[in-house]
Scaffold this motif. Structure first.
Motif, PDB file in Angstrom:
ATOM      1  N   PHE A 165      -6.754   1.932  -4.480  1.00 35.95           N
ATOM      2  CA  PHE A 165      -6.898   3.207  -5.185  1.00 35.95           C
ATOM      3  C   PHE A 165      -8.349   3.664  -5.074  1.00 35.95           C
ATOM      4  O   PHE A 165      -9.259   2.852  -4.937  1.00 35.95           O
TER       5      PHE A 165
ATOM      6  N   GLN B 223      -7.957   6.234 -13.718  1.00 33.87           N
ATOM      7  CA  GLN B 223      -6.669   5.772 -13.189  1.00 33.87           C
ATOM      8  C   GLN B 223      -6.784   4.346 -12.639  1.00 33.87           C
ATOM      9  O   GLN B 223      -5.926   3.492 -12.895  1.00 33.87           O
TER      10      GLN B 223
ATOM     11  N   ILE C 239     -15.816   6.913  -3.505  1.00 33.60           N
ATOM     12  CA  ILE C 239     -15.457   8.340  -3.426  1.00 33.60           C
ATOM     13  C   ILE C 239     -15.978   8.938  -2.120  1.00 33.60           C
ATOM     14  O   ILE C 239     -17.164   8.801  -1.800  1.00 33.60           O
TER      15      ILE C 239
ATOM     16  N   TYR D  86       1.834  22.063  -5.631  1.00 37.37           N
ATOM     17  CA  TYR D  86       1.022  21.003  -5.010  1.00 37.37           C
ATOM     18  C   TYR D  86       1.313  20.966  -3.507  1.00 37.37           C
ATOM     19  O   TYR D  86       2.472  21.017  -3.096  1.00 37.37           O
TER      20      TYR D  86
ATOM     21  N   GLY E  78     -10.680  11.093   2.075  1.00 36.83           N
ATOM     22  CA  GLY E  78     -10.667  10.174   0.929  1.00 36.83           C
ATOM     23  C   GLY E  78      -9.493   9.216   1.035  1.00 36.83           C
ATOM     24  O   GLY E  78      -9.648   7.988   0.942  1.00 36.83           O
ATOM     25  N   HIS E  79      -8.300   9.776   1.275  1.00 37.57           N
ATOM     26  CA  HIS E  79      -7.112   8.926   1.428  1.00 37.57           C
ATOM     27  C   HIS E  79      -7.266   8.013   2.650  1.00 37.57           C
ATOM     28  O   HIS E  79      -6.939   6.831   2.608  1.00 37.57           O
TER      29      HIS E  79
HETATM   30  P1  AMP Z   1      -3.817  11.525  -4.755  1.00 34.18           P
HETATM   31  O1  AMP Z   1      -3.078  11.858  -3.491  1.00 34.18           O
HETATM   32  O2  AMP Z   1      -4.741  12.611  -5.210  1.00 34.18           O
HETATM   33  O3  AMP Z   1      -2.919  10.998  -5.834  1.00 34.18           O
HETATM   34  O4  AMP Z   1      -4.777  10.333  -4.383  1.00 34.18           O
HETATM   35  C1  AMP Z   1      -4.272   9.154  -3.810  1.00 34.18           C
HETATM   36  C2  AMP Z   1      -5.364   8.100  -3.809  1.00 34.18           C
HETATM   37  O5  AMP Z   1      -6.472   8.574  -3.058  1.00 34.18           O
HETATM   38  C3  AMP Z   1      -5.888   7.809  -5.214  1.00 34.18           C
HETATM   39  O6  AMP Z   1      -6.113   6.416  -5.342  1.00 34.18           O
HETATM   40  C4  AMP Z   1      -7.164   8.579  -5.259  1.00 34.18           C
HETATM   41  O7  AMP Z   1      -8.126   8.044  -6.146  1.00 34.18           O
HETATM   42  C5  AMP Z   1      -7.640   8.463  -3.822  1.00 34.18           C
HETATM   43  N1  AMP Z   1      -8.574   9.528  -3.512  1.00 34.18           N
HETATM   44  C6  AMP Z   1      -8.388  10.870  -3.657  1.00 34.18           C
HETATM   45  N2  AMP Z   1      -9.498  11.552  -3.309  1.00 34.18           N
HETATM   46  C7  AMP Z   1     -10.402  10.612  -2.936  1.00 34.18           C
HETATM   47  C8  AMP Z   1     -11.765  10.671  -2.478  1.00 34.18           C
HETATM   48  N3  AMP Z   1     -12.411  11.827  -2.348  1.00 34.18           N
HETATM   49  N4  AMP Z   1     -12.391   9.516  -2.171  1.00 34.18           N
HETATM   50  C9  AMP Z   1     -11.751   8.306  -2.319  1.00 34.18           C
HETATM   51  N5  AMP Z   1     -10.482   8.191  -2.755  1.00 34.18           N
HETATM   52  C10 AMP Z   1      -9.820   9.323  -3.056  1.00 34.18           C
END
Ligand code: AMP
Length: 289
Positions: free
Chosen positions: A155, A162, A184, A79, A44-45
């Motif tokens: 994001f 968010q 996503i 975390y 995702g990231h």
């Molecule tokens: P986090 O590390 O959880 O704060 O996420 C950092 C960024 O990655 C945020 O913009 C999240 O929305 C994005 N993110 C986390 N999981 C996914 C995913 N499965 N698909 C797309 N973006 C994601």
């Protein structure tokens, strides 16, 4: 031994070091994209890093587990933190720089400034069950944008509320940055990838994978004309029977304003869910197609 890390991005920890890199790139006329994360990186990231590379010459990933967006009793301490692993993943995506500030840098002794996005965008969904969360997010994202001054910040739609909150704050503060949302990323069974999935046992993972299926079924029922509150109540029952311990929320809201939607009509409706498996809280969202 040959290192796999020859092209590993440098890690900088202070705004001054960050500005030195950014200044060089700006002077060379190169555009930049920031991908803010809390680390424990997954596809995702990385998909957001790839989007950054497609849209800008330089990509900076920030890795910072932000204490102010966690509530009391949440998982700030536990975390996952895995900087070297994250760095390798970012290297293989061609990320140019990692900004990994220390907590004292982002919240200096006596810190008293925070950013609050008020109004309907934060008074629903995660804003209700995590009352300080979006102020924590808005504050840290503002600092990251000020420190980095990127052309673009990216994001994921995984955290859809968010993303809307950040769009609002950037508009309201007049920050000169373009906000992009990335789709996503899911596993082969549709489970939205999340660093928190690592907390789940095999048994819980199987239950977690039913969430997106039930949401898709519900979205299709609503699109097909079934009454929204009836469809949502049915889905809650299905999820609870299927093994989820608690439903924080399951709601249909307008994709742009996040106002409740009582029947599909003008605008695009979206389904939003937050559910618990044990103490692990999972979120997901998708359009009512
Ligand atoms: P986090 O590390 O959880 O704060 O996420 C950092 C960024 O990655 C945020 O913009 C999240 O929305 C994005 N993110 C986390 N999981 C996914 C995913 N499965 N698909 C797309 N973006 C994601």
């Amino acid at each position: 031994m040959m290192s796999m890390m020859t092209n590993a991005p440098a890690i900088v920890t202070t705004p001054e070091e960050l500005r030195r890199h950014m200044g060089r790139w700006k002077a060379a006329g190169e555009t930049s994209a920031l991908v803010p994360t809390m680390g424990a990186l997954h596809e995702g990231h990385l998909s957001l890093v790839r989007l950054g590379r497609a849209e800008a010459r330089r990509v900076i990933a920030s890795i910072f587990v932000n204490p102010t967006q966690f509530g009391p009793g949440e998982d700030y301490e536990s975390y996952p933190r895995q900087m070297e692993d994250d760095r390798q993943k970012l290297a293989s995506e061609g990320c140019d720089l990692i900004y990994a500030p220390r907590a004292q840098t982002m919240y200096p002794e006596g810190a008293a400034t925070s950013v609050h996005v008020d109004g309907p965008l934060t008074q629903c969904l995660c804003g209700l069950s995590r009352p300080h969360h979006f102020a924590g997010v808005a504050t840290i994202v503002t600092k990251l944008l000020v420190h980095t001054a990127p052309d673009i910040a990216i994001f994921g739609e995984k955290d859809y509320q968010q993303l809307q909150v950040i769009r609002r704050l950037v508009t309201d503060l007049g920050l000169p940055v373009r906000i992009l949302g990335g789709p996503i990323m899911r596993d082969e069974e549709g489970l939205a990838l999340s660093s928190r999935n690592a907390y789940l046992s095999e048994e819980q993972l199987a239950i977690a994978r039913s969430l997106n299926k039930e949401m898709r079924r519900t979205a299709a029922r609503i699109a097909g004309g079934v009454d929204i509150s009836e469809a949502l109540e049915d889905a809650e029952q299905v999820l609870l029977r299927g093994g989820f311990d608690r439903i924080d929320y399951l709601e249909a809201r307008d994709a742009a304003t996040l106002e409740p939607v009582s029947r599909p009509g003008k605008g695009q409706a979206r389904l939003f869910a937050a559910v618990f498996l044990g103490s692990t809280r999972l979120i997901d969202n998708m359009p009512v197609a």
